[in-house]
Design a protein around this motif. Structure first.
Motif, PDB file in Angstrom:
ATOM      1  N   LYS A  45       0.831  -1.203   0.000  1.00  0.00           N
ATOM      2  CA  LYS A  45       0.000   0.000   0.000  1.00  0.00           C
ATOM      3  C   LYS A  45       0.863   1.249   0.000  1.00  0.00           C
ATOM      4  CE  LYS A  45      -4.579  -1.009   1.798  1.00  0.00           C
ATOM      5  NZ  LYS A  45      -5.608  -0.619   2.790  1.00  0.00           N
ATOM      6  N   THR A  46       0.367   2.284  -0.658  1.00  0.00           N
ATOM      7  CA  THR A  46       1.061   3.554  -0.666  1.00  0.00           C
ATOM      8  C   THR A  46       0.594   4.404   0.516  1.00  0.00           C
ATOM      9  OG1 THR A  46      -0.589   4.795  -1.946  1.00  0.00           O
ATOM     10  CG2 THR A  46       0.985   3.433  -3.188  1.00  0.00           C
ATOM     11  N   ARG A  47       1.234   5.530   0.707  1.00  0.00           N
ATOM     12  CA  ARG A  47       0.825   6.448   1.780  1.00  0.00           C
ATOM     13  C   ARG A  47      -0.526   7.082   1.496  1.00  0.00           C
ATOM     14  NH1 ARG A  47       5.462   8.075  -0.434  1.00  0.00           N
ATOM     15  NH2 ARG A  47       6.611   7.613   1.466  1.00  0.00           N
ATOM     16  N   PHE A  48      -1.024   6.902   0.279  1.00  0.00           N
ATOM     17  CA  PHE A  48      -2.354   7.387  -0.060  1.00  0.00           C
ATOM     18  C   PHE A  48      -3.431   6.345   0.229  1.00  0.00           C
ATOM     19  CE2 PHE A  48       0.458  10.065  -2.481  1.00  0.00           C
ATOM     20  CZ  PHE A  48      -0.196  11.272  -2.642  1.00  0.00           C
ATOM     21  N   LEU A  51      -3.208   0.797  -3.531  1.00  0.00           N
ATOM     22  CA  LEU A  51      -2.234  -0.240  -3.811  1.00  0.00           C
ATOM     23  C   LEU A  51      -1.264   0.236  -4.881  1.00  0.00           C
ATOM     24  CD1 LEU A  51      -4.477  -3.436  -3.937  1.00  0.00           C
ATOM     25  CD2 LEU A  51      -2.791  -2.848  -2.180  1.00  0.00           C
ATOM     26  N   LYS A  52      -0.010  -0.159  -4.738  1.00  0.00           N
ATOM     27  CA  LYS A  52       0.987   0.175  -5.763  1.00  0.00           C
ATOM     28  C   LYS A  52       0.619  -0.504  -7.084  1.00  0.00           C
ATOM     29  CE  LYS A  52       5.016   2.227  -6.407  1.00  0.00           C
ATOM     30  NZ  LYS A  52       5.109   3.694  -6.310  1.00  0.00           N
ATOM     31  N   THR A  53       0.133  -1.717  -6.996  1.00  0.00           N
ATOM     32  CA  THR A  53      -0.323  -2.476  -8.166  1.00  0.00           C
ATOM     33  C   THR A  53      -1.663  -3.100  -7.831  1.00  0.00           C
ATOM     34  OG1 THR A  53       1.955  -3.016  -8.815  1.00  0.00           O
ATOM     35  CG2 THR A  53       0.194  -4.364  -9.762  1.00  0.00           C
ATOM     36  N   GLY A  54      -2.693  -2.759  -8.592  1.00  0.00           N
ATOM     37  CA  GLY A  54      -4.015  -3.322  -8.368  1.00  0.00           C
ATOM     38  C   GLY A  54      -4.157  -4.702  -8.982  1.00  0.00           C
ATOM     39  N   ILE A  55      -5.289  -5.325  -8.729  1.00  0.00           N
ATOM     40  CA  ILE A  55      -5.480  -6.720  -9.113  1.00  0.00           C
ATOM     41  C   ILE A  55      -5.528  -6.907 -10.633  1.00  0.00           C
ATOM     42  CG2 ILE A  55      -8.025  -6.640  -9.013  1.00  0.00           C
ATOM     43  CD1 ILE A  55      -7.857  -9.473  -7.748  1.00  0.00           C
ATOM     44  N   HIS A  56      -6.054  -5.923 -11.360  1.00  0.00           N
ATOM     45  CA  HIS A  56      -6.136  -6.071 -12.821  1.00  0.00           C
ATOM     46  C   HIS A  56      -4.746  -6.069 -13.450  1.00  0.00           C
ATOM     47  CE1 HIS A  56     -10.486  -5.875 -13.061  1.00  0.00           C
ATOM     48  NE2 HIS A  56     -10.472  -4.835 -12.249  1.00  0.00           N
ATOM     49  N   ARG A  57      -3.897  -5.136 -13.004  1.00  0.00           N
ATOM     50  CA  ARG A  57      -2.545  -5.100 -13.572  1.00  0.00           C
ATOM     51  C   ARG A  57      -1.725  -6.302 -13.103  1.00  0.00           C
ATOM     52  NH1 ARG A  57      -1.199  -0.500 -12.155  1.00  0.00           N
ATOM     53  NH2 ARG A  57       0.635  -0.530 -10.841  1.00  0.00           N
ATOM     54  N   TYR A 377      -4.354   6.883  -7.608  1.00  0.00           N
ATOM     55  CA  TYR A 377      -5.484   5.973  -7.801  1.00  0.00           C
ATOM     56  C   TYR A 377      -5.387   5.308  -9.173  1.00  0.00           C
ATOM     57  CZ  TYR A 377     -10.148   4.004  -7.407  1.00  0.00           C
ATOM     58  OH  TYR A 377     -11.205   3.127  -7.339  1.00  0.00           O
ATOM     59  N   PHE A 378      -5.003   6.079 -10.185  1.00  0.00           N
ATOM     60  CA  PHE A 378      -4.780   5.505 -11.507  1.00  0.00           C
ATOM     61  C   PHE A 378      -3.630   4.496 -11.462  1.00  0.00           C
ATOM     62  CE2 PHE A 378      -6.699   8.178 -15.146  1.00  0.00           C
ATOM     63  CZ  PHE A 378      -7.910   8.235 -14.492  1.00  0.00           C
ATOM     64  N   GLU A 379      -2.605   4.797 -10.663  1.00  0.00           N
ATOM     65  CA  GLU A 379      -1.476   3.874 -10.532  1.00  0.00           C
ATOM     66  C   GLU A 379      -1.957   2.503 -10.058  1.00  0.00           C
ATOM     67  OE1 GLU A 379       2.923   3.700  -8.404  1.00  0.00           O
ATOM     68  OE2 GLU A 379       1.389   5.045  -7.588  1.00  0.00           O
ATOM     69  N   GLU A 380      -2.898   2.494  -9.137  1.00  0.00           N
ATOM     70  CA  GLU A 380      -3.437   1.229  -8.653  1.00  0.00           C
ATOM     71  C   GLU A 380      -4.313   0.550  -9.703  1.00  0.00           C
ATOM     72  OE1 GLU A 380      -6.838  -0.398  -5.529  1.00  0.00           O
ATOM     73  OE2 GLU A 380      -5.640   1.330  -4.950  1.00  0.00           O
ATOM     74  N   LYS A 381      -5.192   1.291 -10.331  1.00  0.00           N
ATOM     75  CA  LYS A 381      -6.269   0.688 -11.111  1.00  0.00           C
ATOM     76  C   LYS A 381      -5.898   0.347 -12.552  1.00  0.00           C
ATOM     77  CE  LYS A 381      -9.375   0.559  -7.901  1.00  0.00           C
ATOM     78  NZ  LYS A 381      -9.940  -0.723  -7.443  1.00  0.00           N
ATOM     79  N   LEU A 382      -5.011   1.111 -13.162  1.00  0.00           N
ATOM     80  CA  LEU A 382      -4.771   0.940 -14.589  1.00  0.00           C
ATOM     81  C   LEU A 382      -3.952  -0.301 -14.916  1.00  0.00           C
ATOM     82  CD1 LEU A 382      -3.931   4.587 -15.745  1.00  0.00           C
ATOM     83  CD2 LEU A 382      -5.978   3.265 -16.320  1.00  0.00           C
ATOM     84  N   ILE A 383      -4.422  -1.063 -15.890  1.00  0.00           N
ATOM     85  CA  ILE A 383      -3.625  -2.149 -16.435  1.00  0.00           C
ATOM     86  C   ILE A 383      -2.386  -1.598 -17.123  1.00  0.00           C
ATOM     87  CG2 ILE A 383      -3.581  -3.835 -18.340  1.00  0.00           C
ATOM     88  CD1 ILE A 383      -6.386  -4.644 -17.590  1.00  0.00           C
ATOM     89  N   ASP A 384      -2.545  -0.454 -17.780  1.00  0.00           N
ATOM     90  CA  ASP A 384      -1.465   0.091 -18.594  1.00  0.00           C
ATOM     91  C   ASP A 384      -0.654   1.171 -17.877  1.00  0.00           C
ATOM     92  OD1 ASP A 384      -3.233   2.200 -18.527  1.00  0.00           O
ATOM     93  OD2 ASP A 384      -3.574   2.289 -20.682  1.00  0.00           O
ATOM     94  N   TYR A 385      -0.650   1.148 -16.547  1.00  0.00           N
ATOM     95  CA  TYR A 385       0.084   2.170 -15.806  1.00  0.00           C
ATOM     96  C   TYR A 385       1.557   2.204 -16.219  1.00  0.00           C
ATOM     97  CZ  TYR A 385       2.627   4.460 -12.042  1.00  0.00           C
ATOM     98  OH  TYR A 385       3.468   5.275 -11.336  1.00  0.00           O
ATOM     99  N   ALA A 386       2.005   3.387 -16.588  1.00  0.00           N
ATOM    100  CA  ALA A 386       3.423   3.652 -16.845  1.00  0.00           C
ATOM    101  C   ALA A 386       3.739   4.958 -16.125  1.00  0.00           C
ATOM    102  CB  ALA A 386       3.703   3.775 -18.344  1.00  0.00           C
ATOM    103  N   PRO A 387       4.738   4.982 -15.244  1.00  0.00           N
ATOM    104  CA  PRO A 387       4.960   6.153 -14.402  1.00  0.00           C
ATOM    105  C   PRO A 387       5.038   7.474 -15.146  1.00  0.00           C
ATOM    106  CG  PRO A 387       6.345   4.339 -13.672  1.00  0.00           C
ATOM    107  CD  PRO A 387       5.688   3.893 -14.947  1.00  0.00           C
ATOM    108  N   ALA A 388       5.850   7.540 -16.202  1.00  0.00           N
ATOM    109  CA  ALA A 388       6.042   8.820 -16.893  1.00  0.00           C
ATOM    110  C   ALA A 388       4.745   9.311 -17.520  1.00  0.00           C
ATOM    111  CB  ALA A 388       7.138   8.677 -17.952  1.00  0.00           C
ATOM    112  N   SER A 389       4.035   8.448 -18.219  1.00  0.00           N
ATOM    113  CA  SER A 389       2.797   8.864 -18.888  1.00  0.00           C
ATOM    114  C   SER A 389       1.717   9.225 -17.874  1.00  0.00           C
ATOM    115  CB  SER A 389       2.289   7.747 -19.804  1.00  0.00           C
ATOM    116  OG  SER A 389       3.178   7.526 -20.880  1.00  0.00           O
ATOM    117  N   ASN A 390       1.575   8.415 -16.829  1.00  0.00           N
ATOM    118  CA  ASN A 390       0.526   8.675 -15.850  1.00  0.00           C
ATOM    119  C   ASN A 390       0.764   9.997 -15.124  1.00  0.00           C
ATOM    120  OD1 ASN A 390      -1.840   7.673 -14.170  1.00  0.00           O
ATOM    121  ND2 ASN A 390      -0.304   7.892 -12.562  1.00  0.00           N
TER     122      ASN A 390
END
Length: 430
Positions: A45-48, A51-57, A377-390
């Motif tokens: 879990k993050t300080r927010f 989750l750092k990585t959600g279940i879908h990703r 929140y997007f970091e947790e939920k998105l399958i396609d999370y990429a730090p720079a783009s997000n």
């Protein structure tokens, strides 16, 4: 002279095609040891309180690693799967397998870069070199018409100069033969439960994305054939409609697809069938990915116009329990278009780029919640999370990025006007 053994550390590069790191490792070694680490830091879990990585990703990642493992097995080998961090296990692997050198793809975002730096220091103490490769962009940095320090901060200028003066290199071929380091125990692929998730059958819709190189290549093939047959303009985004979206980003973010593979396949389709607006959107998306990666390479955390405010919000979040934030996350804001997109995000782990701009606009400019809450929140939920783009996209919507005033980046007035045309549903306000 060939090194005896090279450890190939896979991260967000889960493919055989167009993989310079793998090609060079094969050329300069007698045998290779492919390794993937399921690093616990990416599943906490993050300080927010997200989750750092959600279940879908996580599911998409497991499928992608399994697909890479199968590809290696077809070539008579395997990939070593380690349940732990590279900092904890890499030096022992290097010693146990008598590794001469370690190859990996370097990332650009601060947390991922720090992992590389720590590993470089640890390996150096063993007199082992960590060789860096950059294989996530359409354009290689050495092929850009400007050095990293002089890359235009305005996307329109970056796009114009790059398209005019830079070339996209051809793809490296997939290896047909690989000599693997001998190993008896290649490790088990963890389950979602092993990674800390509680899994319910309703967590995944029947048409969920499937990870892996072959799945990505098949999707790309079908996408280009569909675009060639339809030859129509993208659907206008209204009333929660997704409109055109290539949906390639999940495979691109984990490196199951190379951006150059997408580019050259698209160019071949254009040559055979002619161009169209949807093809242009795919190319534009590839350029945006490059832009944000190079911005973080150039600026680091200074990409954000107010880095001190960013660090304050990021390291000491104050709005976790904000009622409007909670309604936004759950899709109960009362704005039908926002709620539809947030529902899709929560159920599928994906929404179109237009949807992302709309829900970000609503959170930041209508609800007045700090943008970092949406980004994590997007970091947790998105399958396609990429730090720079997000983080880059969220910063631009919040006018906190380097290109915040460019019309091509984000039209705030247009987004708010679209949101205001939607009649709120009182039943969703509770």
């Amino acid at each position: 002279m060939k090194s005896k053994r090279i450890l190939v550390w896979f991260r967000n590069d889960l493919r055989l095609h167009d993989n310079e790191m793998l090609v060079e490792a094969l050329a300069k070694s007698e045998s290779i040891l492919p390794v993937y680490f399921f690093d616990p830091q990416y599943f906490h879990k993050t300080r927010f309180e997200t989750l750092k990585t959600g279940i879908h990703r996580a599911k998409f990642l497991l499928e992608s690693v399994a697909a890479l493992r199968l590809s290696f097995q077809k070539l008579g080998g395997d990939i070593l799967l380690v349940n732990g961090s590279p900092e904890e296990f890499m030096t022992k692997l290097v010693s146990d397998f008598e590794i001469s050198e370690v190859y990996h793809h370097r990332e650009v975002a601060p947390e991922e870069t720090l992992v590389s730096t720590r590993m470089e220091d640890l390996l150096w103490k063993q007199k082992i070199n960590l060789k860096h490769f950059i294989g996530h962009t359409l354009y290689n940095k050495e092929d850009l018409p400007f050095p990293i320090k002089d890359i235009p901060d305005v996307f329109a200028q970056f796009k114009k100069k790059t398209e005019r003066d830079a070339m996209v290199k051809s793809c490296f071929p997939s290896p047909e033969e690989i000599t693997f380091v001998e190993n008896e125990d290649w490790g088990a692929l963890p389950t979602l439960e092993d990674l800390g998730f509680e899994v319910n059958t309703e967590d995944f819709p029947p048409f969920a994305f499937t990870g892996g190189e072959d799945a990505g290549l098949l999707h790309l093939k079908e996408l280009l054939l569909e675009g060639a047959e339809i030859h129509q303009k993208p659907v206008k985004n209204t009333g929660g409609q997704q409109g055109f979206s290539s949906r390639l980003s999940g495979w691109l973010s984990l490196g199951c697809l190379s951006p150059r593979k997408v580019y050259w396949k698209l160019k071949a389709a254009e040559a055979e069938f002619g161009g169209n607006a949807n093809f242009n959107q795919i190319l534009l998306g590839l350029l945006w990915r490059d832009y944000f990666r190079f911005m973080f390479k150039k600026h680091g955390i200074s990409f954000f116009q107010e880095p001190e405010e960013f660090e304050k919000e990021f390291f000491s979040p104050t709005e976790n329990e904000h009622p409007d934030l909670i309604k936004w996350k759950s899709g109960h804001t009362g704005n039908p278009i926002v709620d539809r997109y947030m529902h899709d995000l929560n159920v599928h782990g994906f929404i179109s780029h237009t949807g992302r701009l709309l829900v970000a606009t609503f959170l930041i400019h209508i609800l007045k919640v700090h943008w970092t809450n949406g980004a994590v929140y997007f970091e947790e939920k998105l399958i396609d999370y990429a730090p720079a783009s997000n983080w880059g996209n969220w910063a631009n919507v919040a006018a906190a990025g380097k290109d915040s005033k460019t019309k091509n980046t984000f039209d705030l007035e247009k987004q708010i006007k679209l949101l205001e045309t939607i009649v709120p549903d009182p039943s969703l306000m509770a």
